[in-house]
Enzyme design. Structure first.
Site, mmCIF file in Angstrom:
data_model
loop_
_atom_site.group_PDB
_atom_site.id
_atom_site.type_symbol
_atom_site.label_atom_id
_atom_site.label_comp_id
_atom_site.label_asym_id
_atom_site.label_seq_id
_atom_site.Cartn_x
_atom_site.Cartn_y
_atom_site.Cartn_z
ATOM 1 N N GLY A 282 0.832 -1.196 0.000
ATOM 2 C CA GLY A 282 0.000 0.000 0.000
ATOM 3 C C GLY A 282 0.862 1.239 0.000
ATOM 4 O O GLY A 282 2.054 1.183 0.327
ATOM 5 N N CYS B 152 5.415 -6.073 1.750
ATOM 6 C CA CYS B 152 5.739 -4.650 1.732
ATOM 7 C C CYS B 152 5.001 -3.925 2.869
ATOM 8 O O CYS B 152 5.293 -4.154 4.037
ATOM 9 C CB CYS B 152 5.436 -4.056 0.362
ATOM 10 S SG CYS B 152 6.238 -2.454 0.073
ATOM 11 N N TYR B 153 4.007 -3.074 2.555
ATOM 12 C CA TYR B 153 3.228 -2.437 3.616
ATOM 13 C C TYR B 153 2.619 -3.489 4.532
ATOM 14 O O TYR B 153 2.529 -3.299 5.758
ATOM 15 C CB TYR B 153 2.128 -1.563 3.025
ATOM 16 C CG TYR B 153 1.236 -0.899 4.060
ATOM 17 C CD1 TYR B 153 1.583 0.331 4.607
ATOM 18 C CD2 TYR B 153 0.066 -1.524 4.495
ATOM 19 C CE1 TYR B 153 0.760 0.929 5.565
ATOM 20 C CE2 TYR B 153 -0.747 -0.928 5.449
ATOM 21 C CZ TYR B 153 -0.396 0.293 5.979
ATOM 22 O OH TYR B 153 -1.194 0.881 6.929
ATOM 23 N N HIS C 276 8.620 -7.642 -3.098
ATOM 24 C CA HIS C 276 7.400 -8.091 -3.778
ATOM 25 C C HIS C 276 7.642 -9.423 -4.478
ATOM 26 O O HIS C 276 8.138 -9.461 -5.607
ATOM 27 C CB HIS C 276 6.937 -7.042 -4.797
ATOM 28 C CG HIS C 276 6.380 -5.806 -4.175
ATOM 29 N ND1 HIS C 276 5.058 -5.686 -3.822
ATOM 30 C CD2 HIS C 276 6.976 -4.650 -3.816
ATOM 31 C CE1 HIS C 276 4.851 -4.495 -3.276
ATOM 32 N NE2 HIS C 276 6.002 -3.848 -3.257
ATOM 33 N N GLU D 208 5.456 -11.264 -5.779
ATOM 34 C CA GLU D 208 4.461 -11.474 -6.828
ATOM 35 C C GLU D 208 4.887 -10.955 -8.191
ATOM 36 O O GLU D 208 4.295 -11.329 -9.207
ATOM 37 C CB GLU D 208 3.119 -10.830 -6.423
ATOM 38 C CG GLU D 208 3.104 -9.308 -6.436
ATOM 39 C CD GLU D 208 3.593 -8.675 -5.141
ATOM 40 O OE1 GLU D 208 3.247 -7.501 -4.905
ATOM 41 O OE2 GLU D 208 4.329 -9.340 -4.387
ATOM 42 N N ASP E 55 -8.666 -6.965 -25.711
ATOM 43 C CA ASP E 55 -9.609 -6.983 -24.593
ATOM 44 C C ASP E 55 -11.048 -6.788 -25.063
ATOM 45 O O ASP E 55 -11.945 -7.548 -24.694
ATOM 46 C CB ASP E 55 -9.237 -5.909 -23.570
ATOM 47 C CG ASP E 55 -7.784 -6.004 -23.153
ATOM 48 O OD1 ASP E 55 -7.260 -7.132 -23.100
ATOM 49 O OD2 ASP E 55 -7.169 -4.956 -22.890
ATOM 50 N N LYS F 211 -3.774 -9.560 -18.817
ATOM 51 C CA LYS F 211 -3.713 -9.725 -20.263
ATOM 52 C C LYS F 211 -3.531 -11.178 -20.688
ATOM 53 O O LYS F 211 -4.209 -11.653 -21.598
ATOM 54 C CB LYS F 211 -2.577 -8.868 -20.820
ATOM 55 C CG LYS F 211 -2.487 -8.844 -22.335
ATOM 56 C CD LYS F 211 -3.654 -8.111 -22.982
ATOM 57 C CE LYS F 211 -3.604 -6.628 -22.680
ATOM 58 N NZ LYS F 211 -4.674 -5.887 -23.385
#
Length: 511
Positions: free
Chosen positions: A55, A82-83, A169, A171, A227, A367
């Site tokens: 965050g 992180c946060y 991070h 991820e 998309d 995507k």
């Protein structure tokens, strides 16, 4: 669906990316904003594990998002990122401080100790940092299990309570062993077995919208990109001729793109398609506008106005379909996330619209997931694997005011660069590539004559999710030929530069 991981969102830009990484491990994840679920509800649902997101706030700030510390005592494994790591330390009685000169951004060397979280991961590896604050004192019961050169607590754990925190991070793709860390958390620490799959998304969505939109007239905003194409085909399979696709050619498309879109969707898919040639009205609205956010807002509103006009011609149309995907949502500041830029189909929408409902069937997908759905729908690979193109089009690839002359210059330069790149094997690793017409002019020399012309920037990036990207190492020979052709064939351009910035700190587009 017995196994569920809760992604508790504290406003991080990567909240959906975390959930997506969990889903890649065949474990279902759902995101809940921190203020819309209680500790009691978490306990009742029976999550296998909890992940606190990052965050933009500082945990010691008065208005920063906090949560009930009792969540750490539920017996459910928790991973703070992180946060989320800082919040875990704060809630458990540790200390969080401003890093001042010790802030870290980008690729950073991580030195780890022995821990189940780091099973099968080298003692030294690359992680992705993006922080100013850090855990300066771990809580009682916790121990430090990783560090970097600047961050003394890059990861911590309370093994007895199965609580883990990482400052980096895992991820993002740039953390070399991030997927393995998440796998270790999900399977070794949370005890998941991996029973979930997104197979059948298209079939389930078709059934859902066939039921929800039965008897309604629906308008689909079709740009011709991946998309909106997937969204259009999905809805077409759900409601057939009750769907009308409106393709707004706003005059901001790439070379020959408008005709290509019309040919594909009218001829190949047999959809009800209306093409609206609206270049004049869009350029009139954009006349003299230089602020990127203002451009996006103008284009977003004008799109809606065109759709409303076409809807009125068709009778009462209640629903508007858009090909919004998650990166559009998160960059536009949905929920508690910080706004990076407004996408014309999210943050660019006007407050007042004549449509009763906006349907965004791909809103929670990235995507590559959208492309999987496209293949499931049997959309040709030529379209499914087409590179992204922003809804505001070339307006956000022209820095400063948009004019017809600048659009023509950029179209030609962009076409040349894409043609040269597509004839080289580097196209197989490049995710998106295009030209940008900057607002910089410079002195040059052509045919022994002084020139004062435009500077074009070339951008080529590699990514699998568009939340983080790296610049593509395009061979010098390709860049040299593209530069030579652009300066030789496009009047008004005398300088070409190549953008070598990752995301973050930059975004893929320049505006």
């Amino acid at each position: 669906m017995d196994e569920k991981i809760l992604v508790l969102d504290f406003g991080g830009q990567y909240n959906q990316l975390i959930a997506r990484r969990v889903r890649e491990q065949q474990v279902y994840a759902e995101i809940k904003p921190y203020h819309k679920i209680t500790t009691q509800q978490i306990k009742a649902i029976g999550y296998k594990g909890i992940i606190f997101t990052g965050g933009p706030n500082s945990v010691y700030g008065e208005d920063s998002p906090h949560f009930d510390p009792e969540v750490l005592n539920l017996g459910i494994p928790v991973l703070g990122i992180c946060y989320g790591c800082q919040l875990m330390a704060w809630m458990a009685g540790g200390q969080v401080s401003s890093a001042e000169s010790g802030s870290e951004y980008g690729k950073t060397m991580l030195y780890r100790k022995e821990s189940g979280l780091f099973r099968d991961i080298p003692h030294t590896s690359v992680c992705w940092m993006s922080h100013t604050d850090y855990v300066s004192r771990v809580p009682n019961g916790f121990s430090v299990i990783a560090r970097t050169d600047k961050c003394p607590c890059a990861a911590m754990r309370d093994e007895s309570r199965r609580l883990y925190g990482v400052q980096f991070h895992p991820e993002v793709t740039h953390t070399a062993y991030g997927k393995q860390m998440l796998h270790n958390f999900l399977y070794d620490i949370c005890g998941c077995t991996g029973t979930w799959s997104m197979d059948g998304f298209a079939e389930q969505s078709i059934a859902k919208y066939r039921r929800e939109l039965a008897g309604k007239k629906v308008l689909c905003a079709l740009s011709g990109g991946v998309d909106s194409a997937v969204a259009a085909v999905l809805l077409h399979k759900a409601i057939g001729d009750n769907l009308t696709c409106v393709f707004v050619d706003h005059g901001l498309l790439r070379k020959n793109e408008g005709d290509w879109v019309e040919r594909i969707f009218r001829g190949q898919f047999g959809m009800n398609l209306i093409r609206v040639n609206a270049e004049h009205r869009f350029l009139q609205k954009l006349d003299g506008v230089t602020a990127p956010e203002r451009k996006r807002k103008i284009i977003g509103e004008e799109f809606i106005r065109v759709f409303e006009e076409e809807a009125r011609k068709l009778g009462k149309v209640e629903v508007l379909v858009q090909g919004t995907i998650y990166p559009d949502v998160v960059e536009s500041g949905a929920g508690d996330a910080s706004t990076i830029k407004s996408h014309h189909n999210v943050g660019g929408l006007p407050e007042r619209m004549e449509f009763e409902r906006i349907v965004e069937p791909l809103r929670d997908l990235f995507k590559d997931e959208v492309r999987k759905v496209g293949l499931e729908l049997r959309i040709p690979e030529e379209l499914v694997f087409r590179q992204p193109f922003p809804g505001p089009g070339l307006a956000v690839r022209i820095i400063g005011a948009v004019t017809r002359e600048k659009l023509e210059v950029l179209r030609e330069a962009d076409w040349i660069f894409r043609s040269e790149l597509e004839s080289n094997p580097v196209k197989n690793i490049a995710s998106q590539y295009f030209a940008v017409l900057t607002d910089t002019q410079s002195v040059g020399v052509m045919g022994d004559m002084r020139t004062y012309g435009h500077t074009v920037a070339l951008r080529c990036v590699t990514t699998d999710d568009f939340m983080t990207v790296d610049w593509t190492r395009v061979p010098f020979a390709v860049l040299e030929k593209a530069s030579s052709r652009i300066t030789g064939e496009v009047p008004g351009i005398n300088r070409v530069v190549f953008d070598i910035t990752s995301k973050p700190p930059a975004t893929v587009e320049w505006e």
